[in-house]
Design an enzyme around this catalytic site. Sequence first.
Site, PDB file in Angstrom:
ATOM      1  N   LYS A  21      18.625  36.050 -41.515  1.00  0.00           N
ATOM      2  CA  LYS A  21      18.298  35.014 -40.534  1.00  0.00           C
ATOM      3  C   LYS A  21      17.697  33.828 -41.284  1.00  0.00           C
ATOM      4  O   LYS A  21      16.992  34.013 -42.296  1.00  0.00           O
ATOM      5  CB  LYS A  21      17.269  35.572 -39.533  1.00  0.00           C
ATOM      6  CG  LYS A  21      16.695  34.538 -38.581  1.00  0.00           C
ATOM      7  CD  LYS A  21      17.742  33.988 -37.630  1.00  0.00           C
ATOM      8  CE  LYS A  21      17.167  32.874 -36.763  1.00  0.00           C
ATOM      9  NZ  LYS A  21      18.223  32.237 -35.933  1.00  0.00           N
ATOM     10  N   SER A  57      19.719  29.672 -27.743  1.00  0.00           N
ATOM     11  CA  SER A  57      18.648  28.787 -28.203  1.00  0.00           C
ATOM     12  C   SER A  57      17.519  29.697 -28.677  1.00  0.00           C
ATOM     13  O   SER A  57      16.460  29.803 -28.047  1.00  0.00           O
ATOM     14  CB  SER A  57      18.170  27.854 -27.088  1.00  0.00           C
ATOM     15  OG  SER A  57      17.173  26.979 -27.610  1.00  0.00           O
ATOM     16  N   MET A  58      17.803  30.439 -29.756  1.00  0.00           N
ATOM     17  CA  MET A  58      16.865  31.462 -30.239  1.00  0.00           C
ATOM     18  C   MET A  58      15.535  30.856 -30.667  1.00  0.00           C
ATOM     19  O   MET A  58      14.477  31.436 -30.484  1.00  0.00           O
ATOM     20  CB  MET A  58      17.484  32.252 -31.396  1.00  0.00           C
ATOM     21  CG  MET A  58      18.857  32.852 -31.106  1.00  0.00           C
ATOM     22  SD  MET A  58      18.886  33.869 -29.643  1.00  0.00           S
ATOM     23  CE  MET A  58      18.022  35.304 -30.251  1.00  0.00           C
ATOM     24  N   GLY A  59      15.610  29.672 -31.298  1.00  0.00           N
ATOM     25  CA  GLY A  59      14.388  29.009 -31.738  1.00  0.00           C
ATOM     26  C   GLY A  59      13.833  29.558 -33.040  1.00  0.00           C
ATOM     27  O   GLY A  59      12.617  29.625 -33.242  1.00  0.00           O
ATOM     28  N   CYS A  70      20.171  23.742 -37.598  1.00  0.00           N
ATOM     29  CA  CYS A  70      19.621  24.467 -36.459  1.00  0.00           C
ATOM     30  C   CYS A  70      19.480  23.474 -35.296  1.00  0.00           C
ATOM     31  O   CYS A  70      18.785  22.475 -35.409  1.00  0.00           O
ATOM     32  CB  CYS A  70      18.263  25.077 -36.772  1.00  0.00           C
ATOM     33  SG  CYS A  70      17.612  25.958 -35.317  1.00  0.00           S
ATOM     34  N   ASN A  95      28.080  25.654 -38.067  1.00  0.00           N
ATOM     35  CA  ASN A  95      27.045  26.260 -37.252  1.00  0.00           C
ATOM     36  C   ASN A  95      27.495  26.121 -35.797  1.00  0.00           C
ATOM     37  O   ASN A  95      28.573  25.585 -35.515  1.00  0.00           O
ATOM     38  CB  ASN A  95      25.706  25.530 -37.507  1.00  0.00           C
ATOM     39  CG  ASN A  95      24.510  26.425 -37.255  1.00  0.00           C
ATOM     40  OD1 ASN A  95      24.433  27.110 -36.257  1.00  0.00           O
ATOM     41  ND2 ASN A  95      23.582  26.426 -38.192  1.00  0.00           N
ATOM     42  N   GLY A 121      31.692  31.390 -30.643  1.00  0.00           N
ATOM     43  CA  GLY A 121      32.796  32.191 -30.146  1.00  0.00           C
ATOM     44  C   GLY A 121      34.104  31.438 -30.032  1.00  0.00           C
ATOM     45  O   GLY A 121      34.245  30.327 -30.545  1.00  0.00           O
ATOM     46  N   THR A 167      28.982  35.608 -32.817  1.00  0.00           N
ATOM     47  CA  THR A 167      29.162  36.081 -31.442  1.00  0.00           C
ATOM     48  C   THR A 167      29.806  37.464 -31.360  1.00  0.00           C
ATOM     49  O   THR A 167      29.287  38.354 -30.672  1.00  0.00           O
ATOM     50  CB  THR A 167      30.011  35.064 -30.648  1.00  0.00           C
ATOM     51  OG1 THR A 167      29.342  33.793 -30.651  1.00  0.00           O
ATOM     52  CG2 THR A 167      30.234  35.528 -29.221  1.00  0.00           C
TER      53      THR A 167
END
Length: 308
Positions: free
Chosen positions: A44, A69-71, A127, A190, A218, A269
Amino acid sequence: TDLSTTIAGVKFPSCVMNAAGALCVTRDELVALGKSRAGAIVTKSMTVEARQGNPEPRYYGFPGGSINSMGLPNLGYRAYAELIPELKQFGKPVIASVAGLCEDDFPTIAAVINAAKPDLIEVNLSCPNIPGKPQIGYDPEASERLLKRVRKVITVPMGVKLPPYFDPAHHEVMGKVIGRCEVDFLNMINSVGNGLVVDPDREEVVIKPKGGFGGLGGTIIKAVALANVRAFYKIFQGKIPIIGTGGVMNGVDAFEHFLCGASAVQVGTVLVEEGLGAFGRLEAELAAQLKKKGYGSVTECRGKVKEL
Ligand SMILES: O=C(O)c1[nH]c(=O)[nH]c(=O)c1I
């Protein structure tokens, strides 16, 4: 069929691996990647301090793709520096993905991570999910400044993870920036930043952060990913290896990335939706596709897509 590949002098037993972000935050997830058929272990993206990430729900899968939107949830770079030696025991390359909440974070993280000797370092300029933070990759000057600073402290092969660009003028500008920064490999794309998915029954957005805006992945982004792989492959005449990321859900999708110029592919995905078993399926499907087309390896078909 030979599914191995080499990137910047590093041998990958398989050309299919996880994308940074997919099933690669915790030690257990990274060890599981090591034990899986994945061609590498990609961490990560990491920040200086450990992060919980954005409020949930922050990931949503749907037919055709995903939005996140993992952050930047991650253990913090010190934890990954300690993990890298253990992860190198699985007979596949370890790629450390470096991010940061501000420009100064990147060289700080890169110097310590470099000392842990991952096989490659991927600098993430793309990001899209830190509230209030624009993507560095959409700012050529900031990208060049940052890449030159981290290049000074990185002695292993250094790559850059780029956002999707949607105009040949941007491909040109970023191509020149990359050409001036001694980059050893590229990874594109990305997620397609700041998309919005709505549930019509509930009349609601599907993720909580940023009013529902998030990075798309995806099938729906494959055509954008292929365009970016092809554009940069042509700019660099195949001289900088490219990892193709975006929309790889099966072996034929992967084959399309290789035809456009990729030397390896990453999956996000499909991994989150299907689990680590996806690697075996993707490899079998890719091998079958290569065989059907008469290619003995992914290297043989790289960049072979024909124009009309
Ligand atoms: O929200 C994330 O953590 C994230 N999500 C993405 O889709 N791409 C990224 O590079 C990152 I750092």
